[in-house]
Design an enzyme around this catalytic site. Structure first.
Site, PDB file in Angstrom:
ATOM      1  N   ASP A 482       0.795  -1.215   0.056  1.00 22.96           N
ATOM      2  CA  ASP A 482      -0.061   0.157   0.014  1.00 22.96           C
ATOM      3  C   ASP A 482       0.866   1.118   0.032  1.00 22.96           C
ATOM      4  OD1 ASP A 482      -2.333   1.451   0.263  1.00 22.96           O
ATOM      5  OD2 ASP A 482      -2.984   0.578   1.968  1.00 22.96           O
ATOM      6  N   ASP A 552     -10.887   2.027  -3.156  1.00 23.81           N
ATOM      7  CA  ASP A 552     -11.486   1.970  -1.634  1.00 23.81           C
ATOM      8  C   ASP A 552     -12.877   2.053  -1.625  1.00 23.81           C
ATOM      9  OD1 ASP A 552      -9.129   1.401  -0.496  1.00 23.81           O
ATOM     10  OD2 ASP A 552      -8.848   3.519   0.274  1.00 23.81           O
TER      11      ASP A 552
HETATM   12  C1  DGJ Z   1      -5.704   2.118   1.989  1.00 24.52           C
HETATM   13  C2  DGJ Z   1      -6.277   0.630   1.109  1.00 24.52           C
HETATM   14  O1  DGJ Z   1      -6.712   0.886  -0.060  1.00 24.52           O
HETATM   15  C3  DGJ Z   1      -7.251  -0.017   2.051  1.00 24.52           C
HETATM   16  O2  DGJ Z   1      -7.665  -1.199   1.290  1.00 24.52           O
HETATM   17  C4  DGJ Z   1      -6.594  -0.370   3.262  1.00 24.52           C
HETATM   18  O3  DGJ Z   1      -5.386  -1.452   3.065  1.00 24.52           O
HETATM   19  C5  DGJ Z   1      -6.186   0.726   3.930  1.00 24.52           C
HETATM   20  N1  DGJ Z   1      -5.224   1.609   3.175  1.00 24.52           N
HETATM   21  C6  DGJ Z   1      -5.377   0.630   5.232  1.00 24.52           C
HETATM   22  O4  DGJ Z   1      -4.717   1.586   5.904  1.00 24.52           O
END
Ligand code: DGJ
Length: 737
Positions: A482, A552
Site C-alpha cells: 500500500d 477503496d
Molecule cells: C488503503 C487501502 O486501499 C485499504 O484497502 C486499506 O488497506 C487501507 N489503506 C489500510 O490503511
C-alpha cells in the site's frame, strides 16, 4: 517485416497487423519528421506529407526564415528554444545557463528486440522488431536515441528515449518527454480519466480548443486524480449510443510510469496537433555529467479504426502478454478475504482465525490481514517503518497466525506500507532525516505520516531487509503493498543542490528497485499493489504486480464506473475487486449481495467483510459465487473484453462481455442500476462472437436452452427483461456448439 527503412524515400516504417507509423528524414540537415500514424498503408514515398516544399521557406533552400520552419515542421521529437514555439519535448541547460536543443538524425539500427530500459518497467518480447533512431545535437555534445518497439499482433507501438551527455561539460535535463507526435487535427475529441479517492478513473470527454489541454500529476505518483493516458477520438465515433464504442478512429497513448506525468494535446495555428506524454517537467531537473545518460519511461501507442473497443483490446493484449510477469500472470488467483472493512484496526489472532474458519468452510482460499498488525498501531497515527509484529494482537507472531490459517487449508497474505514512516515510530526517532522534507520547513503530514526518501540506498536497504524479515518469518504467500499519501516537501538530505530536481524520479526508481528485489527474493509471491485505493493503478506497477487494488470504494454501483474506466486500459485480470458488506462503507448504499458478486467477478474476486457477521441469507450465497468464479475466471482473465453499454454515460444500466479467444464461449454481465416503470425488455446487441457459430444461451429464462446464431446475437440482439427493484444484475453465459 515490421520495421523497414525505405532507403529510396528516406522513410522509416513500422507496421503492425493493421497500422503503419512512418517517420521521414527531411533532406540534408537531418530533421526527423512525423509523417503518418494510422490505418495500415503500403510502402509509399509519403515524404511529401512533411511539406518541406511549401512556405515558409525551408532552411536548406534559402535559410531566410528558420524559426517559421521550426515552428511548423512536424517534428518526430521537438527541440527547444530555437524557434519551434510549440511544446518542446526536451529542454537542456548548459553550465552557462542557456537552453537550446534540437536532436537531428544521425544513424539508425533495426533490432530484433527492444533494448531494456535501465531501472524502469517496460513491455517485453515484442513480436515485430525494434527501431533505434540515433539523433544528436552536436552543439551540446548530446546524443538522443529514439526507441520504438513494434507489437504486430497487438497493434501497438512503444516509444522511449535515452539521452547521453557525450560532451565534456555537465548538462541539466529540465524536461524529457517519451512521446511527441505531430498530426493533423481532424476534429478529434480528447478522452482522459479523472477522479478522486473512492472514484478513480472516470471517463472525461472534451473537444479540443486552440492551445494546450493536458492532464498530469505532481503528486509523486500517478494519482487518483488524473491518469497517464489520453485518447483522441474521431467525431462521430458515436460513443453516446450504447454499443457505439466499436466505431471510429481512435489514437490511444499511455505511459508505463508511476510518478509525475504530463499528457497534453496542443492545437496550433495551423490546425495541427502536437501530442506529448512523459515525466512532468515541473519539479524535474536531472544532472548529466559527461558520459552519463538518462532513460525516459516507455509509452504505449495504439491506433484503432474500431473505436475505443479496438484501443482497449490492443492495450489489454500488450499488458497481459508483454508487461505483466510472474507465476500468477496466467493463473487463477486465490479467492481472498481481507479484514480491512471487516475489522479495520480492531483485530487479533482469535478474531482473524474465526473469520478464516468460517471463510474456509465456504470455499474462500486466502486470508489477508490488512493494516494494524505491527508496532503499536491501533489507528493510523503510528508505527509505519517499524515492521515488527504486535504480539499483543498476534500472540506467537505471524508464524502462529500462518500456521492457524494454513491448518484451515487457507493461504495467508499480509498488508505492508513499506514506503512510509510515521513520526511516532522507532524508525523516525532513529532517522528523522530519512523522511522526505525540506530543510527549512516542518514537512506536511498526510494521514499522520511522511514518505521515506527512497532515493537513498541505505533507506531502500532498510526497507528491503525489514520486508524480507517479515516475509521470511512465516508462510506468507501474498502481499498487499500500500501507499497512503502523496509526496510533498520535496527535499532529500543526501542529494546535492544541483541534483535536488532528481528526487521525484529517483523516488519512483526506488519503488521499482524495491519491488524488483522483492520478487527476486520471493519469486512465488503474489503481489497486489495499492495506493489509498487505486491512486497508483498504472502500467508501471503492473510490471511488478499482476493485480492492483482498484479503489477503496467497494460499492457495486460506484464500481461499475470505476471498473469501466480501469478496464478501458487494463485487463480484467489486473483489477482488484471484492464483495463487501452493506450499507456500503463509502456511500451507505444497499445493493443485493448477488449483484456485488457479479461486479466483483469482473476482477480478481474476493471478499472484504466479516463473514461471521453476515446474515444467513447472504452467507449462503457465497458458495454459489465461488462456483461462478471457478467456472468463469479463466474466461474473464484471458478472454477479450467488449463494452456493450455504459452506466457512466446512460445513467441507467451497465453491460459488458468477455469472449474466449476461440470465440466458443462468452459471458455477459448486465446490471440494471435503476428500474424503469412500464417499459418492455431492453434489447442489447452483443459483440465479438463468431457470426457463423450458434450459441447456447444460459441465464435468461425466456431463452433458456435456446441456440441462437452469433450473427443474430450481434446484429438483432438479445432481450433482457426488466428486474424488480434497483441494483439488480445477471450473468448470461453462451457456449458455441
Ligand atoms: C488503503 C487501502 O486501499 C485499504 O484497502 C486499506 O488497506 C487501507 N489503506 C489500510 O490503511
Amino acid at each position: 517485416m515490421a520495421v523497414k527503412y525505405l532507403e529510396e524515400y528516406k522513410i522509416f516504417k513500422l507496421d503492425t497487423a493493421h497500422t503503419s507509423y512512418c517517420i521521414g528524414i527531411a533532406d540534408v540537415e537531418g530533421f526527423l519528421g512525423h509523417i503518418y500514424y494510422g490505418k495500415k498503408v503500403g510502402d509509399e514515398d509519403l515524404n511529401y506529407l512533411l511539406r518541406t516544399c511549401e512556405p515558409p521557406f525551408v532552411p536548406f533552400r534559402n535559410n531566410r526564415d528558420r524559426t517559421s520552419f521550426y515552428d511548423q515542421f512536424p517534428f518526430e521529437y521537438s527541440g527547444n528554444g530555437l524557434g519551434d514555439y510549440r511544446e518542446s519535448s526536451i529542454i537542456v541547460r548548459t553550465p552557462e545557463g542557456g537552453c537550446g536543443v534540437l536532436p537531428l538524425f544521425e544513424s539508425y539500427e533495426i533490432l530484433e528486440k527492444k533494448p531494456k530500459l535501465q531501472g524502469l518497467p517496460a513491455t517485453f518480447d515484442n513480436d515485430g522488431k525494434a527501431l533505434v533512431l540515433h539523433c544528436g545535437d552536436p552543439a551540446l555534445g548530446l546524443k538522443v536515441d529514439l526507441i520504438y518497439g513494434v507489437f504486430e499482433e497487438a497493434d501497438a507501438i512503444t516509444r522511449s528515449v535515452i539521452v547521453r551527455n557525450d560532451g565534456e561539460k555537465p548538462l541539466w535535463l529540465e524536461k524529457i518527454y517519451s512521446v511527441c507526435m505531430d498530426m493533423e487535427d481532424r476534429g478529434y475529441e480528447m478522452l482522459t480519466l479523472h477522479g478522486s479517492w473512492a472514484r478513480e478513473r472516470q471517463m472525461d470527454f472534451r473537444s479540443l480548443g486552440y492551445g494546450k489541454q493536458s492532464v498530469g500529476s505532481l503528486r509523486g505518483e500517478t494519482s487518483h486524480q488524473e491518469h497517464p493516458f489520453l485518447a483522441l477520438l474521431e467525431r462521430g465515433a458515436d460513443r453516446e449510443r450504447d454499443g457505439g464504442q466499436d466505431r471510429g478512429e481512435v489514437y490511444g497513448l499511455q505511459l508505463v510510469y508511476s510518478g509525475n506525468f504530463l499528457a497534453q494535446v496542443e492545437k496550433t495555428q495551423m490546425n495541427t496537433l502536437r501530442v506529448v506524454m512523459g515525466i512532468h517537467p515541473e519539479g524535474f531537473c536531472w544532472k548529466l555529467q559527461p558520459g552519463e545518460s538518462f532513460t525516459a519511461p516507455e509509452a504505449i501507442l495504439t491506433f484503432s479504426d474500431q473505436g475505443l473497443d479496438g484501443m482497449t483490446r490492443s492495450f489489454h493484449q500488450v499488458i497481459r502478454k508483454h508487461l505483466i510477469r510472474g507465476p500468477y500472470r496466467n493463473r487463477k488467483r486465490p479467492i481472498l478475504i481481507n479484514n480491512w472493512e471487516a475489522t479495520y484496526f480492531d483485530f487479533n489472532t482469535e478474531k482473524l482465525l474465526k473469520i478464516a474458519e468460517c471463510a474456509a468452510g465456504l470455499g474462500i482460499e486466502m486470508l489477508v490481514m490488512d493494516d494494524g498488525w505491527f508496532g503499536h498501531r491501533n489507528d493510523d497515527s503510528s508505527s509505519l517503518g517499524d515492521w515488527k509484529v504486535n504480539e499483543e494482537k498476534l500472540p506467537g507472531g505471524l508464524s502462529a497466525l500462518a500456521e492457524g490459517v494454513n491448518r484451515l487449508g487457507m493461504k495467508l497474505g499480509i498488508w505492508l506500507e513499506p514506503e512510509m514512516i510515521s513520526p511516532d515510530s522507532e524508525l523516525y526517532r532513529a532517522h528523522p532525516d530519512w523522511a522526505i522534507r525540506l530543510p527549512e520547513r516542518e514537512p506536511a503530514l498526510c494521514r499522520c505520516q511522511y514518505v521515506l526518501d527512497l532515493s537513498r540506498r541505505e533507506v531502500r536497504d532498510y526497507v528491503f531487509e525489514s520486508v524480507c524479515a517479515v516475509l521470511h518469518s512465516a508462510n506468507i504467500e501474498y502481499v498487499k503493498w500500500d501507499m497512503n499519501r502523496q509526496l510533498s516537501d520535496l527535499g532529500s538530505a543526501e542529494l546535492p543542490a544541483d541534483r535536488a530536481g532528481e528526487l521525484y524520479h529517483r523516488y519512483v526508481l526506488g519503488v521499482y528497485e524495491l519491488q524488483e528485489r522483492l520478487l527476486a527474493e520471493f519469486p512465488e509471491l503474489l503481489l497486489e499493489n495499492c495506493s489509498g485505493g487505486g491512486a497508483r493503478f498504472d502500467a508501471g506497477m503492473l510490471y511488478y504486480s499482476p493485480q492492483i487494488w482498484c479503489s477503496d470504494d467497494t460499492d457495486a454501483i460506484e464500481r461499475l464506473k470505476i471498473q469501466e474506466g480501469t478496464a478501458l486500459l487494463y485487463p480484467l485480470s489486473a483489477m482488484g475487486a471484492h464483495v463487501s458488506a452493506c450499507p456500503n462503507h463509502a456511500v451507505g448504499r444497499v445493493t443485493p449481495f448477488e449483484t456485488r458478486g457479479f461486479v466483483a467477478l469482473a476482477g480478481t474476486f474476493g471478499y472484504e467483510l466479516d463473514v461471521t457477521r453476515l446474515s444467513e441469507e447472504e452467507r449462503a450465497q457465497i458458495p454459489e459465487q465461488i462456483r461462478l468464479y471457478h467456472r468463469y475466471n479463466d474466461l474473464v482473465r484471458e478472454g477479450e473484453y467488449y463494452r456493450i453499454a455504459s452506466y457512466q454515460r446512460n445513467h441507467e444500466y451497465d453491460c459488458y462481455m468477455v469472449v474466449s479467444r476461440n470465440r466458443r464461449e462468452a459471458l455477459v454481465t448486465y446490471v440494471q442500476v435503476l428500474n424503469r416503470p412500464n417499459y418492455r425488455s431492453r434489447v442489447i446487441r452483443l459483440k465479438g462472437l463468431d457470426p457463423a457459430k450458434r450459441y447456447l444461451v444460459e441465464g435468461l429464462k425466456h431463452l433458456e436452452g435456446r441456440r441462437i446464431g452469433g450473427d443474430a446475437l450481434m446484429n438483432a440482439g438479445l432481450t433482457i427483461p426488466g428486474m424488480w427493484g434497483d441494483f439488480r444484475g445477471m450473468l448470461i453465459h453462451m457456449t458455441a456448439e
